[in-house]
Every structure is written in C-alpha cells, then in structure tokens.
Design a protein around this motif. Structure first.
Motif, PDB file in Angstrom:
ATOM      1  N   MET A   1      -7.792  -1.177  -2.753  1.00 17.53           N
ATOM      2  CA  MET A   1      -7.103  -2.348  -2.176  1.00 17.53           C
ATOM      3  C   MET A   1      -6.287  -1.875  -0.975  1.00 17.53           C
ATOM      4  O   MET A   1      -5.695  -0.801  -0.988  1.00 17.53           O
ATOM      5  CB  MET A   1      -6.186  -2.992  -3.230  1.00 17.53           C
ATOM      6  CG  MET A   1      -5.437  -4.218  -2.699  1.00 17.53           C
ATOM      7  SD  MET A   1      -4.453  -4.993  -3.972  1.00 17.53           S
ATOM      8  CE  MET A   1      -3.124  -3.805  -4.139  1.00 17.53           C
ATOM      9  N   ALA A   2      -6.280  -2.693   0.089  1.00 17.90           N
ATOM     10  CA  ALA A   2      -5.555  -2.338   1.314  1.00 17.90           C
ATOM     11  C   ALA A   2      -4.042  -2.340   1.054  1.00 17.90           C
ATOM     12  O   ALA A   2      -3.516  -3.151   0.277  1.00 17.90           O
ATOM     13  CB  ALA A   2      -5.888  -3.356   2.407  1.00 17.90           C
ATOM     14  N   ASP A   3      -3.357  -1.389   1.686  1.00 17.47           N
ATOM     15  CA  ASP A   3      -1.898  -1.297   1.539  1.00 17.47           C
ATOM     16  C   ASP A   3      -1.189  -2.265   2.473  1.00 17.47           C
ATOM     17  O   ASP A   3      -1.657  -2.514   3.601  1.00 17.47           O
ATOM     18  CB  ASP A   3      -1.439   0.130   1.876  1.00 17.47           C
ATOM     19  CG  ASP A   3      -1.965   1.144   0.863  1.00 17.47           C
ATOM     20  OD1 ASP A   3      -2.194   2.300   1.250  1.00 17.47           O
ATOM     21  OD2 ASP A   3      -2.167   0.743  -0.316  1.00 17.47           O
ATOM     22  N   LEU A   4      -0.047  -2.750   2.040  1.00 19.61           N
ATOM     23  CA  LEU A   4       0.769  -3.625   2.893  1.00 19.61           C
ATOM     24  C   LEU A   4       1.254  -2.839   4.108  1.00 19.61           C
ATOM     25  O   LEU A   4       1.592  -1.659   4.006  1.00 19.61           O
ATOM     26  CB  LEU A   4       1.970  -4.146   2.105  1.00 19.61           C
ATOM     27  CG  LEU A   4       1.670  -5.158   0.994  1.00 19.61           C
ATOM     28  CD1 LEU A   4       2.962  -5.464   0.231  1.00 19.61           C
ATOM     29  CD2 LEU A   4       1.077  -6.429   1.578  1.00 19.61           C
ATOM     30  N   LEU A   5       1.276  -3.512   5.256  1.00 13.92           N
ATOM     31  CA  LEU A   5       1.821  -2.894   6.464  1.00 13.92           C
ATOM     32  C   LEU A   5       3.328  -3.125   6.510  1.00 13.92           C
ATOM     33  O   LEU A   5       3.828  -4.147   6.031  1.00 13.92           O
ATOM     34  CB  LEU A   5       1.171  -3.516   7.708  1.00 13.92           C
ATOM     35  CG  LEU A   5      -0.355  -3.357   7.864  1.00 13.92           C
ATOM     36  CD1 LEU A   5      -0.802  -4.053   9.153  1.00 13.92           C
ATOM     37  CD2 LEU A   5      -0.754  -1.898   7.869  1.00 13.92           C
ATOM     38  N   SER A   6       4.030  -2.170   7.099  1.00 16.57           N
ATOM     39  CA  SER A   6       5.471  -2.342   7.282  1.00 16.57           C
ATOM     40  C   SER A   6       5.728  -3.329   8.424  1.00 16.57           C
ATOM     41  O   SER A   6       4.819  -3.635   9.209  1.00 16.57           O
ATOM     42  CB  SER A   6       6.120  -0.996   7.636  1.00 16.57           C
ATOM     43  OG  SER A   6       5.688  -0.596   8.941  1.00 16.57           O
ATOM     44  N   ASP A   7       6.950  -3.780   8.539  1.00 18.17           N
ATOM     45  CA  ASP A   7       7.298  -4.694   9.635  1.00 18.17           C
ATOM     46  C   ASP A   7       6.983  -4.063  10.987  1.00 18.17           C
ATOM     47  O   ASP A   7       6.432  -4.711  11.885  1.00 18.17           O
ATOM     48  CB  ASP A   7       8.780  -5.076   9.566  1.00 18.17           C
ATOM     49  CG  ASP A   7       9.097  -5.966   8.371  1.00 18.17           C
ATOM     50  OD1 ASP A   7      10.281  -6.048   8.001  1.00 18.17           O
ATOM     51  OD2 ASP A   7       8.146  -6.559   7.798  1.00 18.17           O
ATOM     52  N   ASP A   8       7.320  -2.788  11.129  1.00 19.91           N
ATOM     53  CA  ASP A   8       7.041  -2.102  12.408  1.00 19.91           C
ATOM     54  C   ASP A   8       5.548  -1.975  12.659  1.00 19.91           C
ATOM     55  O   ASP A   8       5.077  -2.169  13.786  1.00 19.91           O
ATOM     56  CB  ASP A   8       7.687  -0.710  12.415  1.00 19.91           C
ATOM     57  CG  ASP A   8       9.207  -0.766  12.536  1.00 19.91           C
ATOM     58  OD1 ASP A   8       9.864   0.241  12.249  1.00 19.91           O
ATOM     59  OD2 ASP A   8       9.724  -1.852  12.912  1.00 19.91           O
ATOM     60  N   GLU A   9       4.797  -1.672  11.612  1.00 19.85           N
ATOM     61  CA  GLU A   9       3.339  -1.542  11.782  1.00 19.85           C
ATOM     62  C   GLU A   9       2.732  -2.892  12.195  1.00 19.85           C
ATOM     63  O   GLU A   9       1.861  -2.961  13.060  1.00 19.85           O
ATOM     64  CB  GLU A   9       2.697  -1.054  10.485  1.00 19.85           C
ATOM     65  CG  GLU A   9       2.963   0.399  10.159  1.00 19.85           C
ATOM     66  CD  GLU A   9       2.539   0.768   8.750  1.00 19.85           C
ATOM     67  OE1 GLU A   9       2.641  -0.075   7.824  1.00 19.85           O
ATOM     68  OE2 GLU A   9       2.097   1.926   8.565  1.00 19.85           O
ATOM     69  N   ILE A  10       3.191  -3.956  11.579  1.00 24.98           N
ATOM     70  CA  ILE A  10       2.692  -5.289  11.938  1.00 24.98           C
ATOM     71  C   ILE A  10       3.010  -5.573  13.401  1.00 24.98           C
ATOM     72  O   ILE A  10       2.143  -5.997  14.174  1.00 24.98           O
ATOM     73  CB  ILE A  10       3.300  -6.361  11.021  1.00 24.98           C
ATOM     74  CG1 ILE A  10       2.821  -6.162   9.587  1.00 24.98           C
ATOM     75  CG2 ILE A  10       2.934  -7.770  11.526  1.00 24.98           C
ATOM     76  CD1 ILE A  10       3.606  -6.963   8.556  1.00 24.98           C
ATOM     77  N   ALA A  11       4.249  -5.318  13.798  1.00 26.05           N
ATOM     78  CA  ALA A  11       4.656  -5.575  15.186  1.00 26.05           C
ATOM     79  C   ALA A  11       3.814  -4.758  16.161  1.00 26.05           C
ATOM     80  O   ALA A  11       3.408  -5.251  17.215  1.00 26.05           O
ATOM     81  CB  ALA A  11       6.142  -5.264  15.354  1.00 26.05           C
ATOM     82  N   ASP A  12       3.548  -3.520  15.774  1.00 24.17           N
ATOM     83  CA  ASP A  12       2.772  -2.638  16.661  1.00 24.17           C
ATOM     84  C   ASP A  12       1.311  -3.056  16.766  1.00 24.17           C
ATOM     85  O   ASP A  12       0.699  -2.938  17.828  1.00 24.17           O
ATOM     86  CB  ASP A  12       2.823  -1.183  16.142  1.00 24.17           C
ATOM     87  CG  ASP A  12       4.201  -0.564  16.299  1.00 24.17           C
ATOM     88  OD1 ASP A  12       5.017  -1.116  17.091  1.00 24.17           O
ATOM     89  OD2 ASP A  12       4.472   0.439  15.628  1.00 24.17           O
ATOM     90  N   ARG A  13       0.743  -3.535  15.669  1.00 20.06           N
ATOM     91  CA  ARG A  13      -0.702  -3.773  15.605  1.00 20.06           C
ATOM     92  C   ARG A  13      -1.102  -5.225  15.827  1.00 20.06           C
ATOM     93  O   ARG A  13      -2.280  -5.523  15.973  1.00 20.06           O
ATOM     94  CB  ARG A  13      -1.255  -3.282  14.260  1.00 20.06           C
ATOM     95  CG  ARG A  13      -1.135  -1.782  14.057  1.00 20.06           C
ATOM     96  CD  ARG A  13      -1.742  -1.325  12.734  1.00 20.06           C
ATOM     97  NE  ARG A  13      -3.157  -1.692  12.658  1.00 20.06           N
ATOM     98  CZ  ARG A  13      -3.887  -1.523  11.556  1.00 20.06           C
ATOM     99  NH1 ARG A  13      -3.325  -1.014  10.451  1.00 20.06           N
ATOM    100  NH2 ARG A  13      -5.154  -1.863  11.534  1.00 20.06           N
ATOM    101  N   LEU A  14      -0.118  -6.140  15.857  1.00 14.00           N
ATOM    102  CA  LEU A  14      -0.446  -7.569  16.014  1.00 14.00           C
ATOM    103  C   LEU A  14      -1.123  -7.797  17.367  1.00 14.00           C
ATOM    104  O   LEU A  14      -0.551  -7.477  18.412  1.00 14.00           O
ATOM    105  CB  LEU A  14       0.838  -8.401  15.913  1.00 14.00           C
ATOM    106  CG  LEU A  14       0.678  -9.905  15.703  1.00 14.00           C
ATOM    107  CD1 LEU A  14       0.047 -10.190  14.343  1.00 14.00           C
ATOM    108  CD2 LEU A  14       2.029 -10.583  15.821  1.00 14.00           C
ATOM    109  N   PRO A  15      -2.342  -8.359  17.372  1.00 10.01           N
ATOM    110  CA  PRO A  15      -3.019  -8.565  18.664  1.00 10.01           C
ATOM    111  C   PRO A  15      -2.296  -9.617  19.499  1.00 10.01           C
ATOM    112  O   PRO A  15      -1.599 -10.484  18.951  1.00 10.01           O
ATOM    113  CB  PRO A  15      -4.418  -9.058  18.256  1.00 10.01           C
ATOM    114  CG  PRO A  15      -4.578  -8.674  16.824  1.00 10.01           C
ATOM    115  CD  PRO A  15      -3.201  -8.692  16.229  1.00 10.01           C
ATOM    116  N   ALA A  16      -2.482  -9.543  20.804  1.00 10.94           N
ATOM    117  CA  ALA A  16      -1.902 -10.551  21.695  1.00 10.94           C
ATOM    118  C   ALA A  16      -2.367 -11.936  21.238  1.00 10.94           C
ATOM    119  O   ALA A  16      -3.464 -12.081  20.668  1.00 10.94           O
ATOM    120  CB  ALA A  16      -2.353 -10.286  23.129  1.00 10.94           C
ATOM    121  N   ASP A  17      -1.568 -12.938  21.480  1.00  7.65           N
ATOM    122  CA  ASP A  17      -1.858 -14.337  21.145  1.00  7.65           C
ATOM    123  C   ASP A  17      -1.718 -14.657  19.656  1.00  7.65           C
ATOM    124  O   ASP A  17      -1.957 -15.799  19.240  1.00  7.65           O
ATOM    125  CB  ASP A  17      -3.273 -14.761  21.601  1.00  7.65           C
ATOM    126  CG  ASP A  17      -3.458 -14.601  23.101  1.00  7.65           C
ATOM    127  OD1 ASP A  17      -4.466 -13.992  23.504  1.00  7.65           O
ATOM    128  OD2 ASP A  17      -2.572 -15.056  23.867  1.00  7.65           O
TER     129      ASP A  17
END
Ligand SMILES: C[C@H](O)[C@H](O)[C@H]1CNC2=NC(N)=NC(=O)C2=N1
Length: 92
Positions: free
Chosen positions: A1-17
């Motif tokens: 099962m995929a691991d939850l991303l941290s807030d920073d990881e989400i911010a870093d990896r969130l695609p534009a738009d």
C-alpha cells in the motif's frame, strides 16, 4: 500500500493547476461544452482503470472536476500525484 505523503512532499510534488483540499488534490478541467467535459471523463475513467486508481469526477457544462485521494491509505499518496500527471497528459 502506498505511504501517505507529508505536507511538504505534497506541496513539492503537486502539479501546476492542482490544489490541495485536506486529504484530496483537486483540479477543474475546462472545456467548450458539456460533451467535451463528458468525453474527458470517459477517457479519464480508462486511465484510472488501467492504473487501478480511481478519482471522484463531476461533470458540469464545460467543466470536469477531478478529486483524488488514496482511500486505502486515508489520504494523499504518490498514486494520487501520478494519476494527476496522467490526467494532465490526456488534457489537450
Ligand atoms: C479495493 C480498493 O478499492 C482497490 O484496491 C483500489 C481501487 N481504486 C482506488 N482508488 C483510489 N483513489 N484509492 C484507492 O485506495 C483505491 N484502491
């Protein structure tokens, strides 16, 4: 099962738009009309089925709203980011 991303990881990896809303990432794709939005949803459903990772999608006139979260993990994982990038790839 995929691991939850941290807030920073989400911010870093969130695609534009894309935006983060709690445990989901969201994008509203825009089209000229209802059929354009509906056709995108149908194509997106095929991409989701191939990846076995399924978004919540809502079609309105000229719009398809896509919401992604990983239910099995209870939040946002790399699977959501990957699906967002795949859907951006089929959006003309
Ligand atoms: C049983 C479980 O629903 C499946 O393993 C897949 C199906 N598609 C899925 N889609 C999403 N968005 N999250 C999941 O955890 C997920 N799990």
């Amino acid at each position: 099962m995929a691991d939850l991303l941290s807030d920073d990881e989400i911010a870093d990896r969130l695609p534009a738009d894309w935006d983060r809303e709690g445990d989901e990432i969201v994008r509203v794709y825009e089209f000229d009309d209802y059929l354009g939005a509906s056709g995108f949803l149908a194509a997106a459903a095929g991409v989701a089925e191939d990846a076995w990772h399924h978004p919540e999608m809502t079609v309105r006139w000229g719009e398809c709203e896509v919401r992604l979260t990983t239910h099995d993990a209870g939040g946002i994982t790399g699977n959501d980011i990957d699906m967002a990038e795949r859907l951006d790839g089929i959006y003309d």
